[in-house]
Write a protein that holds these residues in place. Sequence first.
Motif, PDB file in Angstrom:
ATOM      1  N   TYR A  81       0.852  -1.197   0.000  1.00 59.50           N
ATOM      2  CA  TYR A  81       0.000   0.000   0.000  1.00 59.50           C
ATOM      3  C   TYR A  81       0.883   1.241   0.000  1.00 59.50           C
ATOM      4  CZ  TYR A  81      -3.775   3.241   1.096  1.00 59.50           C
ATOM      5  OH  TYR A  81      -4.697   4.254   1.036  1.00 59.50           O
ATOM      6  N   CYS A 133       0.722   5.541  -0.140  1.00 60.09           N
ATOM      7  CA  CYS A 133      -0.130   6.736  -0.083  1.00 60.09           C
ATOM      8  C   CYS A 133       0.028   7.510  -1.383  1.00 60.09           C
ATOM      9  CB  CYS A 133       0.270   7.629   1.085  1.00 60.09           C
ATOM     10  SG  CYS A 133      -0.090   6.840   2.655  1.00 60.09           S
ATOM     11  N   CYS A 152      -6.743   5.992   4.445  1.00 63.00           N
ATOM     12  CA  CYS A 152      -5.731   4.970   4.138  1.00 63.00           C
ATOM     13  C   CYS A 152      -5.922   3.739   5.020  1.00 63.00           C
ATOM     14  CB  CYS A 152      -4.325   5.542   4.286  1.00 63.00           C
ATOM     15  SG  CYS A 152      -3.965   6.723   2.977  1.00 63.00           S
ATOM     16  N   HIS A 200       0.887  11.431   9.418  1.00 67.03           N
ATOM     17  CA  HIS A 200      -0.102  10.618   8.693  1.00 67.03           C
ATOM     18  C   HIS A 200       0.057   9.125   9.006  1.00 67.03           C
ATOM     19  CE1 HIS A 200      -2.913   9.430   5.679  1.00 67.03           C
ATOM     20  NE2 HIS A 200      -2.002   8.888   4.887  1.00 67.03           N
ATOM     21  N   GLU A 207      -2.207   6.587  11.141  1.00 69.29           N
ATOM     22  CA  GLU A 207      -2.751   5.391  10.481  1.00 69.29           C
ATOM     23  C   GLU A 207      -2.510   4.158  11.348  1.00 69.29           C
ATOM     24  OE1 GLU A 207      -1.432   5.881   6.043  1.00 69.29           O
ATOM     25  OE2 GLU A 207      -2.356   3.926   6.356  1.00 69.29           O
TER      26      GLU A 207
END
Length: 486
Positions: A29, A31, A226, A251, A255
């Motif tokens: 994954y 961003c 996310c 961020h 998360e």
Amino acid sequence: MNNNLLIYNTLTRKKEKFEPVNPPLVGLYVCGPTVYGDVHLGNCRTFVSFDLIYRYLCHVGFKVRYVRNITDAGHLEGDRDEGDDKFAKKAKLEKLEPMEIVQKYTIGFHNVMSLFNALPPSIEPTATGHICEQIEMVEQLIKNGYAYEVNGTVYFDVEKYRTEYNYTILTNRQLEDLLANTRELGGQDEKRGRLDFALWIKAKPEHIMHWPSPWGQGFPGWHIECSAMSRKYLGDLFDIHGGGMDLAATHHTNEIAQSQACNHTTPAKYWMHTNMLTVNGTRMSKSAGNGFLPKELFTGNHPLLTQGFSPMTVRFFMLQAHYRSTLDFSNEALLASSKGFKRLMTAYGLLDKLKPATHSECNIQELKERCYAAMDDDFNSPILIAELFEAVRIINSVYDGKAAITESDLKELKKLFNEFVFDILGLKEEASENQDLNSLLDFIIKLRSEAKNSKDYATSDKIRIGLQQLGIQLKDNKDETIWSKV
Ligand code: AMP
Ligand code: ZN
């Protein structure tokens, strides 16, 4: 599969053997961009770095599901919990709907990525397409006791989380430092703790983009998208989570907290962060006003540039630095990369012209092992490129008759070039279209003036009208004819 890969994990601050949760499957994954403006070259560097990583993982045999999101809602000015919505602000400025802004810059982003020859991700989910999943996650966080609602806004309770988990596990930052960067809570504040952040934000009358929720009309906070989308497509625990280094402290820290508090597991085993592209040592960013646009670079239309640089030259320039090192952007560095890239491609062109001998003076097997060793060592592309220049040296000496190579070694060398230069580094030969068109038109214009000089006006008109029908206009000046596209 022969997996010798080492990955630097930001979580543990060391290189670790890469052991996927469920081999040969790998969940990755990254961003993605916030699509309220053109991506600058710094953003591109991060996505090109992950393209290299994705390509190598696929090359060594992993079945990778690569998810890279598009942030198209919930991102407020200054990355805070209050203030103008970046999309709405830009929409007002450009007199467009916020979704027109999203569409425009998403298409722009895709075009730039394809110019850089970056492979598309397997899934590219958008924040606005996953409002339900985000609401569900916020509800779960409230149920688990890690979030609270005040007046239609829901906050993550960092104070509570901190009593059970290490909130700054990713960056190891001291809490005092974090607190020093936040302001004291005032009497008007809804938050219980200074580090609490918004999961869902109540829409004010001026907000255009909002959705119904159990807490009234609102929109998601930036970090929740996310966590919700990575969980949906990769599961509670997946292999690699990536992004630029600037995302780690806030961020990604948030998360991790959200996913841990919701799913009772840390979301990813390996956290990978790319370092920043800088201009004269300062991070390239939209807000610093030093953001080079890819278009300015390709055309050379920028005061710091003496010429345009092709997308593959720029990609090569980026890959000449390791993804964890900063990369300083300058005209000189690009000129050097341009030369290097040409040298690599010229050698590739010579490969088919080499004559095999009955013996070899070069050890291609060893070279190949060194190429793999470079990439296995946390995707070390600069070392790989140095090894590829060893291949260039071999090709040139065989071509000059100073070294010999057998047919099978030659075959191996071609394979090595194809795999490492094209499949893994993702470089490709560039047709110099404009150059070709220029020479072709020069030739046609010359034929036309010869016809004119010998008073064969039928032919010269035929050429002019024919070109016009193809969208090319000729203009006769005093002593030359120039052409332009119409
Ligand atoms: P944004 O669109 O601002 O959310 O950024 C998209 C991605 O680009 C994020 O992963 C950022 O970390 C990354 N990024 C932003 N600025 C730079 C830079 N100067 N160098 C490398 N990556 C960057
Ligand atoms: Zn993210």
